[in-house]
Scaffold this active site. Sequence first.
Site, PDB file in Angstrom:
ATOM      1  N   ASP A  22      53.142  42.974  45.796  1.00  0.00           N
ATOM      2  CA  ASP A  22      52.341  43.844  44.923  1.00  0.00           C
ATOM      3  C   ASP A  22      50.868  43.862  45.314  1.00  0.00           C
ATOM      4  O   ASP A  22      50.035  44.428  44.597  1.00  0.00           O
ATOM      5  CB  ASP A  22      52.530  43.471  43.438  1.00  0.00           C
ATOM      6  CG  ASP A  22      52.011  42.082  43.108  1.00  0.00           C
ATOM      7  OD1 ASP A  22      52.068  41.192  43.985  1.00  0.00           O
ATOM      8  OD2 ASP A  22      51.539  41.881  41.976  1.00  0.00           O
ATOM      9  N   HIS A  23      50.542  43.250  46.454  1.00  0.00           N
ATOM     10  CA  HIS A  23      49.186  43.336  47.007  1.00  0.00           C
ATOM     11  C   HIS A  23      49.194  43.912  48.422  1.00  0.00           C
ATOM     12  O   HIS A  23      48.135  44.146  48.993  1.00  0.00           O
ATOM     13  CB  HIS A  23      48.516  41.956  47.004  1.00  0.00           C
ATOM     14  CG  HIS A  23      48.233  41.452  45.623  1.00  0.00           C
ATOM     15  ND1 HIS A  23      46.971  41.414  45.082  1.00  0.00           N
ATOM     16  CD2 HIS A  23      49.075  41.033  44.646  1.00  0.00           C
ATOM     17  CE1 HIS A  23      47.044  40.964  43.826  1.00  0.00           C
ATOM     18  NE2 HIS A  23      48.310  40.723  43.550  1.00  0.00           N
ATOM     19  N   HIS A  79      47.957  29.762  44.226  1.00  0.00           N
ATOM     20  CA  HIS A  79      48.895  30.824  43.849  1.00  0.00           C
ATOM     21  C   HIS A  79      49.846  31.069  45.021  1.00  0.00           C
ATOM     22  O   HIS A  79      51.061  31.064  44.879  1.00  0.00           O
ATOM     23  CB  HIS A  79      48.102  32.071  43.485  1.00  0.00           C
ATOM     24  CG  HIS A  79      48.931  33.271  43.162  1.00  0.00           C
ATOM     25  ND1 HIS A  79      49.717  33.343  42.037  1.00  0.00           N
ATOM     26  CD2 HIS A  79      49.107  34.449  43.816  1.00  0.00           C
ATOM     27  CE1 HIS A  79      50.341  34.524  42.011  1.00  0.00           C
ATOM     28  NE2 HIS A  79      49.991  35.208  43.085  1.00  0.00           N
ATOM     29  N   ASP A  98      44.779  36.961  43.023  1.00  0.00           N
ATOM     30  CA  ASP A  98      45.508  36.360  41.902  1.00  0.00           C
ATOM     31  C   ASP A  98      45.141  34.890  41.712  1.00  0.00           C
ATOM     32  O   ASP A  98      45.952  34.083  41.261  1.00  0.00           O
ATOM     33  CB  ASP A  98      47.021  36.476  42.133  1.00  0.00           C
ATOM     34  CG  ASP A  98      47.524  37.900  41.930  1.00  0.00           C
ATOM     35  OD1 ASP A  98      46.727  38.771  41.554  1.00  0.00           O
ATOM     36  OD2 ASP A  98      48.731  38.129  42.165  1.00  0.00           O
ATOM     37  N   HIS A 126      45.009  41.810  38.466  1.00  0.00           N
ATOM     38  CA  HIS A 126      45.855  42.285  37.363  1.00  0.00           C
ATOM     39  C   HIS A 126      45.071  42.441  36.066  1.00  0.00           C
ATOM     40  O   HIS A 126      44.070  41.753  35.846  1.00  0.00           O
ATOM     41  CB  HIS A 126      47.005  41.292  37.094  1.00  0.00           C
ATOM     42  CG  HIS A 126      48.004  41.221  38.195  1.00  0.00           C
ATOM     43  ND1 HIS A 126      49.118  42.022  38.251  1.00  0.00           N
ATOM     44  CD2 HIS A 126      48.050  40.434  39.307  1.00  0.00           C
ATOM     45  CE1 HIS A 126      49.823  41.726  39.339  1.00  0.00           C
ATOM     46  NE2 HIS A 126      49.189  40.769  40.002  1.00  0.00           N
TER      47      HIS A 126
HETATM   48 ZN   LIG Z   1      50.307  37.268  43.708  1.00  0.00          ZN
END
Ligand SMILES: [Zn+2]
Length: 255
Positions: free
Chosen positions: A60-61, A114, A133, A171
Amino acid sequence: MLAHTYLFPCLKDNYGVLVQDPETGATAAIDAPEAGPVEAALAKTGWRLTDILVTHHHNDHTAGIGALKVQHQCRVVAPRNEAQRISPVDEKVGEGDVVHVGSLLGRVIETPGHTSGHISYFFPAAKLAFVGDTLFSIGCGRVIEGNPEMMWQSLLKLRGLPDDTRFYCGHEYTDANIRFAKTIEPYNKALAARAAEVAQQLAAGKPTIPTTIGAEKAENPFLRADMPEVRKAVALAAVPRWKVFAEIRERKNRF
Ligand SMILES: [Zn+2]
């Protein structure tokens, strides 16, 4: 204005952000969750994509990198310690490396926890940080590949940036983060004020980021794990600071 930024939502709750150098027109996308919204942001701003600065390998990045690279022939900068999990990559960087976006100068800060190779980008003159993140507004990323001590050290690095540094994270989690933070520090006045501000922002359909390192130091329980009131709240007064962080992170996982 030393740098222009443009923030936009993508996927379910991700943010994309563009940072543009007004002097040369060079523009970097910080991560590329998906190509379409990045293209839309470029069309809206009229900016020219020259670079993608990747914080970590999660899909998602990174899912938009390939298509954007084909379309714009931009340079892709990625964390050295997990570059093999990102494709395509032109430049691998690590702690202390300098990344230019046109005439803007960014410094790489390794912030593992992370993911094992996660990096953040700090632009000192523009007072901007892009933290992926690792740090969220009133929260922090899940410790997936590293361990709590490693994550705590990463958060300390970000906490050490100047208070007036504005940071962008990956996010929109602020509302849920505030609900959790209140369970740790129910009497934190700065947190209560922020909660009211965030409620207004969200009601107006606005993002809650960027925010500043200084504000987070007063409001974010994960950055405050070594404060006496937070240690007391989790009943861990005499253990290493990272263990207080680990306990708060564990409670958030169950929250
Ligand atoms: Zn992540």
